[in-house]
Design a protein around this motif. Sequence first.
Motif: not given
Length: 263
Positions: A79-82, A97-98, A185-186, A205-209
Amino acid sequence: MSEIISVALKAAQTAGSITHNLFEKAAISHKALNNLVTEADVAAEKAIASIILEAFPTHKILAEELHSTQTIDAEHLWVVDPLDGTNNYAHGIPHYSTSIAYVHKGIIEAGVVFDPMRNELFVAKRGQGATKNGSPIKVSSRPLQEALVVTGFYYDRGLLIHKTLAASRILFDTGIRDLRRTGGAALDLAWVACGRFDAYFEYRLAPWDYAAGKLIVEEAGGKTAERNGHELTLDSTGVIVANSIVFDEIIPLIAWDTVPVVD
């Protein structure tokens, strides 16, 4: 897990290098009026996916830009937020952030949040604690009256913003020390984990967050919940996290269903 962590670190740091190099240079476009995307978001996600799939060709990726339609039900899921904090990034604000989490059969087993501007790397492995740049971290022990709380505003300017502002007023009336809104958020979650913030809430929020940050907070001794105080899972729509002292006090105050909307 050692290979999982190694790949996650390589992917996060590669993405961080891309976003850092493109900072204040990346082309910007719109997904919606207030929801921006930059070429750095896309380039970073492509790099992350390439690194993960080279190491684990059968694994699935759920990510914000190019892989957002993937299911959360895969046996091996990343699960990724680039680039979390795109609006900050697009405005030249160096706070983003990533975020990368590895999920096995629905359980988050590893999480990495990398801040390339400060060169801060937050890492958690289930059952093994959380670290910042290799040193153990833990949540604060401050009570609610001394708490620095952080929140976030979703792109929706209707009910979500009204509820968030109402919850903020409730917290101030209760006597918290202060409130922040950083736009990432991260990092908000990671900063709760290392004790900079004492609590964080955001109603959409979405799961990647939050996937990586959830594990980092929990492994640092904090507590997490979805927006009504129930268990936080990958299909939750909002987040409340805090140190163990603040958590039990804050949930009844700002749980989504308890916050009134005042015109």
